[in-house]
Enzyme design. Structure first.
Site, PDB file in Angstrom:
ATOM      1  N   ASP A  36       0.863  -1.173   0.000  1.00 53.49           N
ATOM      2  CA  ASP A  36       0.000   0.000   0.000  1.00 53.49           C
ATOM      3  C   ASP A  36       0.907   1.233   0.000  1.00 53.49           C
ATOM      4  O   ASP A  36       2.127   1.097  -0.065  1.00 53.49           O
ATOM      5  CB  ASP A  36      -0.906   0.008   1.253  1.00 53.49           C
ATOM      6  CG  ASP A  36      -0.117   0.166   2.552  1.00 53.49           C
ATOM      7  OD1 ASP A  36       1.127   0.256   2.522  1.00 53.49           O
ATOM      8  OD2 ASP A  36      -0.748   0.205   3.626  1.00 53.49           O
ATOM      9  N   ASP A  51       1.516   4.752   2.374  1.00 57.70           N
ATOM     10  CA  ASP A  51       1.141   5.390   3.638  1.00 57.70           C
ATOM     11  C   ASP A  51       1.559   6.857   3.648  1.00 57.70           C
ATOM     12  O   ASP A  51       2.688   7.178   3.292  1.00 57.70           O
ATOM     13  CB  ASP A  51       1.838   4.676   4.805  1.00 57.70           C
ATOM     14  CG  ASP A  51       1.637   3.173   4.777  1.00 57.70           C
ATOM     15  OD1 ASP A  51       0.549   2.716   5.145  1.00 57.70           O
ATOM     16  OD2 ASP A  51       2.576   2.456   4.365  1.00 57.70           O
ATOM     17  N   ASP A  87      -3.196   4.427   2.888  1.00 55.56           N
ATOM     18  CA  ASP A  87      -3.521   4.761   4.284  1.00 55.56           C
ATOM     19  C   ASP A  87      -3.142   6.208   4.559  1.00 55.56           C
ATOM     20  O   ASP A  87      -2.047   6.641   4.197  1.00 55.56           O
ATOM     21  CB  ASP A  87      -2.733   3.865   5.266  1.00 55.56           C
ATOM     22  CG  ASP A  87      -3.213   2.419   5.266  1.00 55.56           C
ATOM     23  OD1 ASP A  87      -4.299   2.153   4.702  1.00 55.56           O
ATOM     24  OD2 ASP A  87      -2.503   1.570   5.816  1.00 55.56           O
TER      25      ASP A  87
HETATM   26  P1  UTP Z   1       2.430  -1.244   6.524  1.00 55.32           P
HETATM   27  O1  UTP Z   1       1.650  -2.448   6.897  1.00 55.32           O
HETATM   28  O2  UTP Z   1       1.879  -0.396   5.446  1.00 55.32           O
HETATM   29  O3  UTP Z   1       3.896  -1.754   6.191  1.00 55.32           O
HETATM   30  O4  UTP Z   1       2.589  -0.391   7.850  1.00 55.32           O
HETATM   31  P2  UTP Z   1       5.032  -1.150   5.275  1.00 55.32           P
HETATM   32  O5  UTP Z   1       6.264  -1.180   6.074  1.00 55.32           O
HETATM   33  O6  UTP Z   1       4.627   0.173   4.704  1.00 55.32           O
HETATM   34  O7  UTP Z   1       5.209  -2.197   4.128  1.00 55.32           O
HETATM   35  P3  UTP Z   1       4.258  -2.493   2.877  1.00 55.32           P
HETATM   36  O8  UTP Z   1       3.139  -1.517   2.891  1.00 55.32           O
HETATM   37  O9  UTP Z   1       3.799  -3.900   3.074  1.00 55.32           O
HETATM   38  O10 UTP Z   1       5.113  -2.341   1.694  1.00 55.32           O
HETATM   39  C1  UTP Z   1       3.273   0.827   7.933  1.00 55.32           C
HETATM   40  C2  UTP Z   1       3.283   1.306   9.332  1.00 55.32           C
HETATM   41  O11 UTP Z   1       2.047   1.864   9.722  1.00 55.32           O
HETATM   42  C3  UTP Z   1       1.751   1.470  11.032  1.00 55.32           C
HETATM   43  C4  UTP Z   1       2.286   0.067  11.113  1.00 55.32           C
HETATM   44  O12 UTP Z   1       2.508  -0.293  12.439  1.00 55.32           O
HETATM   45  C5  UTP Z   1       3.549   0.204  10.333  1.00 55.32           C
HETATM   46  O13 UTP Z   1       4.565   0.624  11.201  1.00 55.32           O
HETATM   47  N1  UTP Z   1       0.317   1.503  11.316  1.00 55.32           N
HETATM   48  C6  UTP Z   1      -0.574   1.025  10.432  1.00 55.32           C
HETATM   49  C7  UTP Z   1      -0.084   2.019  12.512  1.00 55.32           C
HETATM   50  O14 UTP Z   1       0.739   2.451  13.325  1.00 55.32           O
HETATM   51  N2  UTP Z   1      -1.394   2.056  12.806  1.00 55.32           N
HETATM   52  C8  UTP Z   1      -2.330   1.593  11.957  1.00 55.32           C
HETATM   53  O15 UTP Z   1      -3.522   1.654  12.259  1.00 55.32           O
HETATM   54  C9  UTP Z   1      -1.910   1.062  10.732  1.00 55.32           C
HETATM   55 MN    MN Z   2       2.744   0.443   3.728  1.00 50.56          MN
END
Ligand code: UTP
Ligand code: MN
Length: 494
Positions: A329, A331, A419
């Site tokens: 995704d 973020d 996100d």
């Molecule tokens: P991701 O699951 O998106 O992982 O979480 P990533 O490292 O970006 O890897 P991809 O997306 O699989 O490539 C990103 C960060 O957002 C935090 C997660 O803990 C993680 O550190 N997060 C996500 C929160 O802190 N709270 C949430 O509700 C959702």
């Molecule tokens: Mn991510």
């Protein structure tokens, strides 16, 4: 033979040997597989063992005679020096001629100069590479981990094992394999022999046994078994759907469901809105998002936020901020310097995306953040800031170099998971640090608690000994409060 349990069992399993009597206790031979080849090595091992020699599977500090065939002295010695626990000055490094002479005589022949493979470049006092691994911290936040993983062969295997424990809710073991994998990802090169594992943190009996097996056989039988295990495969498939976690996968599996068509055909199953979108956009959102797609989404969100307030702040976070080429995704942190204004910002951004006709799914969570309730002392998976989990429609025309679509996909657009999180500006640095993600961020929290008597989460840093919050404007401030060397986001791929 000589090694206890695990190795001997596997040996007889692999080759069906009759275990021979050991005649020469003081000689422990190690046959170097490179150049020699696996089948010749196992033949010579069998031969040596049948003559009463101890032939070690693993290059450890027990070995007295290292035997190599067809090796270049320089490359052999380079490899040997990288094997940490070897006491090289006390080991004979020998050509195959010593081994064949000994086989002919039926005893270990005396080492002569003609047998020796000599080191062409004696090691300087501090120049040996094995010290490279001697100071690895057990905390990811004290290691630098880029996206270059030199130990993929081990970490891929560990990920399968960790997942399987996760599916079965055996959290301790899952965590052990994830921590071990994270540590290995930080190493400047591959682990090449058992001896090198001794000084590394985060490795237990089980993780080491898996690594040992991979070193010897090229793969782990436990992992192979899991990959063809029906339960593992079904959980893997079900949890690949957006909105489906291990609990739901377990429920469906226990009902005898094994495929997506089983689920969709079962009238008694109620899919929530998230899962419905998960199935609807399955092909698109299970496909990796590229950097170019992430950049295009950044422009879209930036435009939407600036249309609401020109002061809007947008920061890329998550995997792409760590320099990853692909993600599951994208973020972002979207906020504004005006305190309190951020609460309504997110709904307005979402509204803007909707008006553009690109909002395919939206799960919005209003802020439940309350400074008065800080610090939060129990672990929570989600923070309390306003956030939303979206699926957006991304047009190919907006992506430099085009979409990362499947071959033959002529739609010209794809669905992507995005996100957004919206912390108040005085908590921005904590949110950014937390959302940058990976094990790095988890170990930061663990380090803060265990080593500093502090509580760190996505909201704040609290010093328990001083009973006060430590403010931070930037990530660097937080590292400084924790007494940690600053580590760049691209070095946080733990
Ligand atoms: P991701 O699951 O998106 O992982 O979480 P990533 O490292 O970006 O890897 P991809 O997306 O699989 O490539 C990103 C960060 O957002 C935090 C997660 O803990 C993680 O550190 N997060 C996500 C929160 O802190 N709270 C949430 O509700 C959702
Ligand atoms: Mn991510």
């Amino acid at each position: 033979i000589n090694n206890g349990g695990f190795t001997s069992v596997k040996r007889s399993f692999l080759f069906g040997w009759k275990l021979s009597e050991v005649k020469f206790e003081d000689v422990r031979v190690y046959l170097v597989e490179r150049k020699m080849g696996r089948s010749r090595r196992s033949f010579l091992t069998q031969l040596g063992t049948s003559k009463g020699f101890i032939v070690e599977d693993v290059l450890s500090d027990k070995v007295t005679h290292v035997v190599s065939e067809n090796s270049q002295a320089a490359s052999l010695w380079k490899w040997l020096k990288e094997c940490a626990s070897m006491d090289l000055p006390n080991v004979h490094v020998l050509d195959i001629s010593w081994f064949t002479d000994s086989m002919r005589e039926g005893r270990p022949v005396a080492v002569e100069t003609r047998h020796l493979i000599q080191d062409t470049e004696p090691t300087s006092a501090e120049g040996s590479t094995h010290t490279l691994m001697a100071t690895v911290s057990q905390y990811a936040c004290q290691r630098r981990t880029t996206t270059e993983n030199n130990n993929k062969i081990f970490t891929d295997a560990f990920e399968v094992l960790a997942e399987s424990y996760e599916f079965n809710e055996i959290e301790g073991r899952c965590l052990a394999f994830r921590r071990a994998a994270s540590m290995l990802k930080s190493l400047p090169r591959a682990v090449r022999c058992l001896g090198e594992m001794q000084d590394l943190p985060c490795l237990g009996e089980h993780t080491k046994a898996v690594m040992e097996e991979i070193l010897q056989c090229g793969c782990s039988f436990e992992v192979k078994k899991l990959l063809s295990d029906e339960r593992y495969q079904t959980f893997k498939l079900f949890t690949s759907v957006f909105g489906v976690g291990p609990k739901t996968a377990d429920k469906w599996h226990r009902r005898g469901l094994r495929s997506f068509s089983d689920i969709l055909a079962d009238r008694s199953i109620h899919l929530n809105r998230m899962q419905q979108s998960g199935f609807l956009h399955y092909g698109d959102i299970s496909r990796a998002v590229s950097k170019a797609e992430a950049r295009s989404l950044r422009n879209i969100i930036d435009g939407a936020a600036r249309a609401i307030t020109p002061a809007a702040i947008l920061a890329l976070t998550g995997g792409f901020s760590r320099g990853k080429e692909f993600g599951h995704d994208v973020d972002f942190i979207v906020t504004t310097p005006e305190l309190g204004r951020e609460e309504s910002l997110l709904p307005e951004v979402i509204d803007g995306l909707k008006k553009q006709g690109i909002l395919l799914y939206c799960d919005y969570h209003a802020s439940t953040f309350d400074v008065a309730k800080l610090p939060i002392r129990r672990f929570e998976a989600m923070d309390h800031f306003a956030k939303c989990f979206l699926i957006l429609r991304l047009e190919g025309s907006r992506v430099e170099g085009g979409l990362n679509s499947a071959e033959g996909d002529g739609r010209g657009w794809r669905a992507v998971r995005v996100d957004l999180v919206s912390p108040p500006m005085d908590h921005y640095a904590f949110a950014l640090l937390g959302w940058t993600g990976s094990r790095f961020e988890r170990d930061l929290r663990r380090f803060a608690g265990a080593k500093r008597g502090m509580l760190l989460d996505n909201h704040a840093l609290y010093d328990k000994t001083k009973n006060e919050f430590l403010a931070a404007e930037t990530e660097k401030d937080i590292f400084a409060h924790l007494g940690l060397e600053y580590i760049e986001p691209w070095q946080r791929n733990a």
